[in-house]
Design an enzyme around this catalytic site. Structure first.
Site, short mmCIF file in Angstrom:
data_model
loop_
_atom_site.label_atom_id
_atom_site.label_comp_id
_atom_site.label_asym_id
_atom_site.label_seq_id
_atom_site.Cartn_x
_atom_site.Cartn_y
_atom_site.Cartn_z
N LEU A 37 78.69 32.79 1.90
CA LEU A 37 78.50 33.03 0.47
C LEU A 37 79.82 33.52 -0.09
O LEU A 37 80.41 34.47 0.43
CB LEU A 37 77.43 34.10 0.23
CG LEU A 37 75.98 33.68 0.35
CD1 LEU A 37 75.07 34.89 0.11
CD2 LEU A 37 75.64 32.58 -0.63
N ASP A 38 80.29 32.88 -1.12
CA ASP A 38 81.51 33.26 -1.81
C ASP A 38 81.44 34.72 -2.21
O ASP A 38 80.36 35.23 -2.53
CB ASP A 38 81.63 32.36 -3.06
CG ASP A 38 82.94 32.54 -3.76
OD1 ASP A 38 83.09 33.56 -4.47
OD2 ASP A 38 83.80 31.67 -3.62
N PRO A 39 82.57 35.44 -2.21
CA PRO A 39 82.53 36.84 -2.65
C PRO A 39 81.96 37.02 -4.05
O PRO A 39 81.40 38.08 -4.36
CB PRO A 39 84.00 37.28 -2.59
CG PRO A 39 84.61 36.39 -1.57
CD PRO A 39 83.89 35.07 -1.71
N LEU A 40 82.06 36.02 -4.92
CA LEU A 40 81.50 36.12 -6.27
C LEU A 40 80.00 35.87 -6.30
O LEU A 40 79.36 36.03 -7.34
CB LEU A 40 82.19 35.13 -7.20
CG LEU A 40 83.66 35.40 -7.48
CD1 LEU A 40 84.25 34.28 -8.34
CD2 LEU A 40 83.83 36.74 -8.17
N ALA A 41 79.42 35.46 -5.17
CA ALA A 41 77.99 35.15 -5.11
C ALA A 41 77.22 36.29 -4.45
O ALA A 41 77.72 36.96 -3.56
CB ALA A 41 77.76 33.87 -4.31
#
Length: 127
Positions: A37-41
């Protein structure tokens, strides 16, 4: 310890950091996650511990669901919320435009917004 933990990963944390935290917390020798999971997610990040790490490939083949928010009318230099705005537009897609978006996703990299929405003139409903 052997088994699966579903971590409710917060925005800002990387999947690698989440694995490291759980490895320390459970004093586990082997830990792995089933998809980054992307850090922004934020959202559920499946993490396997011990012998369960052998089942990660089976979990990776499963279906995933994503829920997201789109902000129309702004282009950023990084294609995400962290970038600087480079263009703005008052144009908005119609409901019909939005319904047709999934078709171009087949065989395309969903991480590339330009590949999904197509390169469009800023005066049209592309931003």
């Amino acid at each position: 310890m052997h088994g699966w933990v579903i971590l409710d990963k917060p925005v800002g944390m990387t999947s690698t950091h989440a694995v490291a935290v759980l490895k320390r917390l459970f004093n586990a020798k082997r830990v792995g996650h089933a998809g980054t999971l992307d850090p922004l997610a934020s959202g559920g990040l499946p993490i396997a511990l011990g012998e369960a790490t052998k089942t990660v490939p089976f979990v990776m083949d499963g279906r995933k669901r994503y829920r997201f928010t789109v902000r129309w009318g702004e282009e950023r230099d990084t294609d995400d919320v962290e970038g600087r705005p480079t263009q703005t537009s008052d144009a908005r897609p119609t409901a019909e435009d939005i319904r047709t978006i999934p078709a171009p996703l087949h065989g395309r990299d969903p991480a590339d917004p330009a590949a999904v929405l197509g390169h469009q003139d800023p005066g049209r409903a592309g931003l």
